[in-house]
Design a protein around this motif. Structure first.
Motif: not given
Length: 208
Positions: A70, A80, A84, A88, A167
């Protein structure tokens, strides 16, 4: 390419028409339950080996199924960013990191500079896995080339499982029991899929 064009027509005329309502519902949004991080290898088809339907997997594929550690980058960090977004924004419940047999990316870790002469971006990408080569060479000095191949592929999976926990928000969710992380090893020639057991530190064949 002609076969691909014909395939697109057959999909629309047959598969889509047969499941029109299903696809209409998918057209309003996605809610995948699993982030599948796999290799770009043309022989590795996530939906095929899991029998998943459209909408179930959020798929990220790159050379050697690498999870970059991360960082907040000014570059275009595609893998990446996708990780995410899956965790998220989409709120996936599972992450599967899937490596496979006969992996060209893992094999290339042992190549010299001449091999990468015309593919400098591949060389740069694989620098992230440089420690894996060192691990294999130090811990398995007497391995044959065939043994080294599958050892490297499996060590790589375990290392990427560690990288995903760099992360912060993923680590928080994992520790809270809200996110599951799995390491899979797919053997192309046999169709077998092995799951990494964190307690025994071994890959175990997935069976009913």
């Amino acid at each position: 390419m002609d076969n691909l064009f014909k395939g697109a027509v057959r999909f629309r005329e047959r598969s889509f028409e047969k499941h029109k309502e299903f696809f209409r519902n998918l057209g309003h949004g996605q809610k995948p339950h699993t982030l599948f991080i796999g290799c770009s290898d043309s022989r590795v088809v996530p939906e095929l080996i899991t029998k998943a339907m459209p909408g179930e997997l959020f798929v990220v594929r790159n050379i050697a199924n690498i999870v970059p550690k991360y960082r907040i980058s000014k570059e275009y960090a595609a893998t990446t960013a996708a990780i995410e977004f899956a965790v998220m924004t989409l709120g996936v419940e599972n992450i599967v990191i899937c490596g496979h047999s006969n992996c060209g990316g893992c094999h290339a870790l042992f190549k010299d500079e001449e091999y990468f002469k015309d593919i400098p971006n591949v060389e740069h990408w694989l620098e992230q896995a440089g420690d894996i080569r060192k691990q294999v060479e130090e811990n398995y000095p007497g391995a044959t080339e065939e043994e080294r191949e599958w050892i490297t592929e499996q060590v790589n999976i375990v290392e990427q499982m560690k990288n995903i926990l760099s992360y912060p928000l993923i680590a928080d969710r994992y520790k809270a029991g809200k996110l599951n992380i799995y390491g899979w090893y797919y053997v192309i020639a046999t169709g077998e899929v092995y799951n990494y057991n964190k307690e025994t530190q071994e890959f175990e064949l997935i069976k009913e």
